[in-house]
Design an enzyme around this catalytic site. Structure first.
Site, PDB file in Angstrom:
ATOM      1  N   LYS A  81      16.504   8.489 -44.541  1.00  0.00           N
ATOM      2  CA  LYS A  81      17.782   8.221 -43.877  1.00  0.00           C
ATOM      3  C   LYS A  81      18.716   9.405 -44.062  1.00  0.00           C
ATOM      4  CE  LYS A  81      21.804   5.179 -43.759  1.00  0.00           C
ATOM      5  NZ  LYS A  81      22.746   6.300 -43.973  1.00  0.00           N
TER       6      LYS A  81
ATOM      7  N   GLU B 198      20.028  10.021 -58.128  1.00  0.00           N
ATOM      8  CA  GLU B 198      20.664  11.290 -58.526  1.00  0.00           C
ATOM      9  C   GLU B 198      22.099  11.177 -58.065  1.00  0.00           C
ATOM     10  OE1 GLU B 198      22.505  14.333 -58.799  1.00  0.00           O
ATOM     11  OE2 GLU B 198      21.481  15.012 -56.977  1.00  0.00           O
TER      12      GLU B 198
ATOM     13  N   CYS C 251      27.142  18.347 -56.817  1.00  0.00           N
ATOM     14  CA  CYS C 251      27.250  17.422 -57.944  1.00  0.00           C
ATOM     15  C   CYS C 251      27.037  18.117 -59.292  1.00  0.00           C
ATOM     16  CB  CYS C 251      26.265  16.272 -57.790  1.00  0.00           C
ATOM     17  SG  CYS C 251      24.571  16.792 -57.480  1.00  0.00           S
TER      18      CYS C 251
ATOM     19  N   GLU D  87      34.780  12.689 -60.453  1.00  0.00           N
ATOM     20  CA  GLU D  87      34.222  13.738 -59.606  1.00  0.00           C
ATOM     21  C   GLU D  87      35.168  14.019 -58.440  1.00  0.00           C
ATOM     22  OE1 GLU D  87      29.765  14.803 -58.274  1.00  0.00           O
ATOM     23  OE2 GLU D  87      30.488  12.875 -57.533  1.00  0.00           O
TER      24      GLU D  87
END
Length: 478
Positions: free
Chosen positions: A175, A251, A285, A381
């Site tokens: 996807k 992840e 990330c 983040e």
């Protein structure tokens, strides 16, 4: 416009949605908007291909198909490069590294690994009740894989899921990220038109909504879910997959710390830290978004970092001289700007940056100093070109601050004493770590995190083994 790949056929969707060039903010093409029914057909095709063909057991055929896909990617590299620049907003120079050229080699790596990887392990014989028993372990494909990827590095992350899962013998429904669908759909077209990969082994979908992801994470016909994205979404994926007790590989986010020890080369470290946080506009990330510095050198280092941020060229990602491109969307820029504004209100000092630049979704390289390690900007983040500087008192304090996070994806340390730097690195709980600028990234190097940065590893031998099951056998020895 690109097409969905379902059961070996390139098909149109009933509806489409816009793909936007983040450097201009303008629509440049449209993507097929798959429905839940499309996802169900893709899963059914993957299930059928796994259960009724010899894809999972024909190692030589899989090697040949991986080699074909690698060759197709190399042949069409420049088309993929231009699409990646336009849709992802990745600067041209970055596509010659981790956005495209380096990840292409994952298919070669896993084809070569598959040629030599042992699928059987002998455990030896044991004696029980006067009979000898031979025991061994065989490794086999885990089954149907749902692979869900984010927008920031769609090639690298998509390849890191697809290559090892195919090498293992799995079938896949991949996807695309809603913001970057076309570059992933282009991969599906290469598979359909340039490889012998059988119908149903790889299916590629794009969708603007959540219905497709819901099908992939809850379907009883999916055996493995591999997801890369935010930690908040990862929690929801894990919860949804738990209903059918799937294997889940995640992840997720990061809030990695770069520690400058008191004997570091501050000039080099300041340059490294400034340019790293601006790589792909901070949309990575594993980027070190926290800079930990000795308290008595805080102001000096802040000045050096600010000077280097001023050297970062940003703008049109098509220009070979551009180092930093745009953020992916207006929504992402709003998020970044909101976090910076709240940080200043909470007491952080804005040294430079913190400005929107139009047209497109650009945000100036931003430096915040004197940041409280417990504050939102130091804990959450950001996913933007924002570096926060946090002072520490001694080595133990630096390690404590680095580990004071729900995340544990990456990190770094700089010191003139390599042994001291390695000792610090071993104390920080993260899945990857850079020592004095060392580059760990490569198809052969496992990547993943501790704590809420994820579960499992991508790339390397570990990445292959995420998609393998182990079956233990025993037979009475003759």
């Amino acid at each position: 416009m690109k097409h969905l790949l379902i059961d070996g056929r390139l098909v149109e969707a009933e509806r489409t949605y816009p793909s936007v060039d983040p450097a201009t903010g303008e629509e440049f093409d449209r993507a097929p908007d798959a429905t839940a029914a499309d996802a169900e057909r893709a899963v059914a095709a993957a299930r059928r291909a796994f259960d009724t063909t010899d894809w999972a057991t024909d190692r030589e055929f899989r090697i040949r198909c991986l080699d074909q896909l690698h060759a197709a990617l190399v042949e069409h590299r420049e088309e993929l490069r231009e699409l990646t620049i336009t849709e992802v907003g990745a600067p041209r120079m970055l596509t010659h590294a981790n956005q495209l050229d380096v990840p292409i080699e994952m298919f070669r790596y896993y084809a070569d690994l598959l040629r030599e990887y042992p699928m059987t392990e002998e455990l030896g014989e044991i004696e029980e009740r006067g009979r000898r028993h031979r025991r061994w372990v065989e490794k086999e494909a885990a089954g149907v894989v749902a692979a869900i990827i984010p927008y920031n590095y769609p090639n690298q992350i998509g390849f890191a899921k697809l290559a090892p899962s195919l090498a293992a013998g799995c079938t896949v429904v991949l996807k695309a990220a809603p913001d970057t669908p076309l570059v992933t759909l282009a991969l599906g077209e290469l598979i359909a038109e340039h490889t012998d990969i059988p119908p149903g082994v790889v299916n590629v979908l794009s969708s603007s909504g959540a219905a497709v992801g819901e099908v992939l994470t809850t379907s009883p016909d999916v055996d493995v879910v591999t997801f890369t994205g935010s930690t908040a979404t990862g929690r929801r994926v894990m919860e949804a997959a738990s209903r059918t007790v799937k294997r889940v590989f995640l992840e997720l986010g990061g809030k990695s710390a770069m520690i400058l020890l008191d004997d570091a080369d501050f000039d080099t470290a300041a340059m490294f830290s400034a340019f790293m946080i601006c790589s792909h506009a901070g949309q990575g990330c594993a980027l070190t978004s926290r800079l930990l510095v000795p308290r008595d050198r805080h102001d000096e280092i802040v000045e050096k970092v600010a000077a280097n941020l001023a050297r970062v060229t940003y703008g049109d990602p098509r220009d070979p001289k551009t180092y930093m491109g745009p953020l992916i969307s207006e929504a992402q820029r709003d998020k970044v700007d909101g976090m910076v504004r709240r940080a200043v209100e909470a007491g952080a000092k804005l040294i430079t940056g913190g400005e929107r630049v139009d047209p497109g979704f650009f945000y100036t390289p931003t430096l915040l100093a004197g940041v409280d390690p417990a504050s939102e900007i130091a804990q959450e983040e950001i996913f933007g070109p924002v570096l926060v500087v946090i002072p520490y008192d001694d080595d133990d304090d630096a390690v404590r601050i680095a580990n004071d996070s729900i995340y544990g994806l990456s990190g770094g340390v700089q010191s003139a004493d390599q042994d001291r730097a390695i000792a610090i690195a071993r104390r920080v709980r993260s899945g990857t770590f850079s020592i004095n600028g060392g580059n760990y990234f490569g198809p052969d190097a496992p990547f993943g995190g501790y704590k809420q940065s994820g579960i499992g590893r991508e790339m390397g031998v570990a990445g292959l083994e995420e998609f393998l099951e182990r079956k233990t056998f025993a037979v009475v020895a003759s």
